[in-house]
Design an enzyme around this catalytic site. Structure first.
Site, PDB file in Angstrom:
ATOM      1  N   LYS A   1     -12.883  -8.322  -3.728  1.00  0.00           N
ATOM      2  CA  LYS A   1     -11.391  -8.168  -3.680  1.00  0.00           C
ATOM      3  C   LYS A   1     -10.993  -9.040  -4.960  1.00  0.00           C
ATOM      4  O   LYS A   1     -11.599  -9.302  -5.900  1.00  0.00           O
ATOM      5  CB  LYS A   1     -10.923  -8.793  -2.377  1.00  0.00           C
TER       6      LYS A   1
ATOM      7  N   ASP B   1      -7.225  -7.409   4.536  1.00  0.00           N
ATOM      8  CA  ASP B   1      -6.598  -8.312   3.628  1.00  0.00           C
ATOM      9  C   ASP B   1      -6.079  -9.819   4.309  1.00  0.00           C
ATOM     10  O   ASP B   1      -5.361 -10.437   3.801  1.00  0.00           O
ATOM     11  CB  ASP B   1      -5.286  -7.550   3.245  1.00  0.00           C
TER      12      ASP B   1
ATOM     13  N   ARG C   1     -13.243 -13.452  -1.698  1.00  0.00           N
ATOM     14  CA  ARG C   1     -12.655 -14.135  -0.854  1.00  0.00           C
ATOM     15  C   ARG C   1     -13.292 -14.885   0.412  1.00  0.00           C
ATOM     16  O   ARG C   1     -12.784 -15.777   1.044  1.00  0.00           O
ATOM     17  CB  ARG C   1     -11.803 -13.253   0.013  1.00  0.00           C
TER      18      ARG C   1
ATOM     19  N   SER D   1       0.886  -1.024   0.077  1.00  0.00           N
ATOM     20  CA  SER D   1       0.174  -0.049  -0.208  1.00  0.00           C
ATOM     21  C   SER D   1       0.727   1.247   0.182  1.00  0.00           C
ATOM     22  O   SER D   1       0.733   2.161  -0.689  1.00  0.00           O
ATOM     23  CB  SER D   1      -0.750  -0.024   1.065  1.00  0.00           C
TER      24      SER D   1
END
Ligand code: S3P
Length: 424
Positions: A337, A310, A341, A23
């Site tokens: 995502k 995440d 997921r 990120s």
């Protein structure tokens, strides 16, 4: 490339350094491209996603050079009209943040992505950017995004989603907009954009869940990036569930908007210690010591979700080894995502013998269940699925086969070589 993983019988031991935060790497490139002069980024991620951002910025006229482990970016502080569509690969962060930057330029541009990215929702940025005066054509709110540069004005926007990508797109557009741009989110999402824009001299202020930004020029900086806690998560998990392990992870980013996993693991009874906390380039960093632990179940919901979004796939693996019922809820955005997921994690962990059920906004996991393994599992072309399944393979009774394991390169090409350092 398919990968076979067998149970580890000796404990994991040693000291490892986790590669750079993905990120922060994206943001360092984008913001340096907007600053007039030379910026130096120390410890830039080699993941394919940040490299997609670098390529996009190169096609917008910036120059870059790798010198040892430093990325030097030279920009005139102005982007140039791209000759071709800008390809963002698999990276939602690249597409959403760049849409915010490009909306307020004096030229037109098109953002494209791979098959997975082309399916992901873009309405979440198109809507607020349009309110600022942006002109974006899309394929039914999906990529490709055709952006006609426009004069933007500030807005006061309250987002339904706690999404750092949405927040960042609006704040970046705010850098080029007349008047003040105000963004409020329901829960605090990762705040790397706010911290780095402030570090580079932007006129930005945060008050709780609200951020305000005004038109600003960014100053080039030296930005040192710490290790990615989202990548560290697989090693933390492995250290907790592989018997007789003790590992030290050096130089991990410990920004509180990212450390939800540490809070959850503490509540699960994990033996984790933070060592040597320090601040580097406006971000908190430290080392972690992790030892094998008896875990108990937990509940994950609400404002914790954006702080560990995440890490949920690997937390699900851990929950199979925790005594009791773990409930994860309010995580419906996990379906948007790189893969769905929720569905992917539940389907694949079931194949290994986990007692896990899908819910509309999360999952329920009953532990502690031995994973029998002996199955082929799919990654859904999703790097986080691949690494979570690898972690599950380390404790599965029988060998597992992970298909298309090379998707790990999206965020963590060094994954296996670092694993080799602790598995002796
Ligand atoms: C990211 C924000 C999160 C996260 C993604 C990276 C970022 O996405 O899942 O991997 O760098 O801003 P959302 O903003 O969609 O929650």
């Amino acid at each position: 490339m398919d990968k076979r993983i067998s149970k580890i019988t000796n404990g994991l031991k040693g000291r490892i350094t986790i590669p750079s935060d993905k990120s922060i790497s994206h943001r360092a490139v984008i913001f340096s491209s907007l600053a007039n002069g030379k910026s130096v980024i120390k410890n830039f991620s080699k993941g394919h996603d940040p490299l997609s951002t670098l390529e996009v910025c190169k096609n917008l006229g910036i120059n870059y050079e790798f010198i040892n482990n430093e990325l030097h970016i030279t920009s005139q502080g102005r982007l140039q009209t791209p000759e071709n569509p800008l390809y963002c690969g698999n990276s939602g962060t690249t597409m959403r943040l760049m849409a915010g930057v490009l909306a307020g330029q004096k030229f037109n541009s098109t953002l494209t992505g791979d098959q997975s990215l082309s399916k992901r929702p873009m309405k979440r940025i198109i809507e607020p950017l349009s309110l600022m005066g942006a002109s974006i054509d899309s394929n039914d709110n999906r990529a490709p995004l055709k952006i006609s540069g426009a004069k933007l004005h500030g807005i006061d926007y309250t987002s339904r989603l706690a999404s750092a990508q949405v927040k960042s797109a609006i704040l970046l557009a705010g850098l080029f907009a007349d008047g003040k741009t105000v963004f409020t989110e329901p829960y605090l999402s990762r705040n790397h954009t706010e911290l780095m824009l402030s570090y580079m001299g932007a006129d930005i202020r945060t008050n709780g869940l609200t951020v305000e930004i005004s038109k600003s020029e960014l100053k080039p900086q030296t930005i040192e990036i710490s290790g990615d806690i989202s990548s560290a998560a697989y090693f933390i998990a492995a250290g907790l569930i592989v018997p007789d392990s003790e590992i030290i992870l050096q130089n991990i980013g410990l920004n509180p908007t990212r450390t939800g996993i540490l809070d959850v693991l503490k509540s699960m009874g994990a033996d984790i210690e933070i060592l040597d906390k320090r601040t580097v380039s406006n971000e908190i960093t430290g080392d972690l010591r992790v030892c094998t632990s008896d875990l108990k179940s937990c509940e994950i919901s609400g404002d914790l979700i954006p702080r560990l979004i995440d890490e949920i796939p690997v937390i699900a693996v851990l929950a199979t080894q925790a005594e009791g019922t773990t409930v994860i809820k309010n995580a419906e955005d996990l379906r948007n995502k790189e893969s769905d997921r929720i569905r992917a994690v539940v389907t694949e962990l079931k194949k290994l013998g986990a007692d896990i059920e899908e819910t509309q906004d999360g999952m329920i996991i009953n532990g502690k269940t031995p994973l029998k393994g002996g199955a082929e599992v799919d990654t859904y072309n999703d790097h986080r699925l691949a690494m979570s399944l690898y972690t599950a393979g380390l404790i599965s009774e029988k060998e597992i086969l992970i298909k298309d394991f090379d998707w790990i390169n999206i965020s963590f090409p060094e994954f296996e070589s670092i694993f080799a350092q602790i598995s002796g």
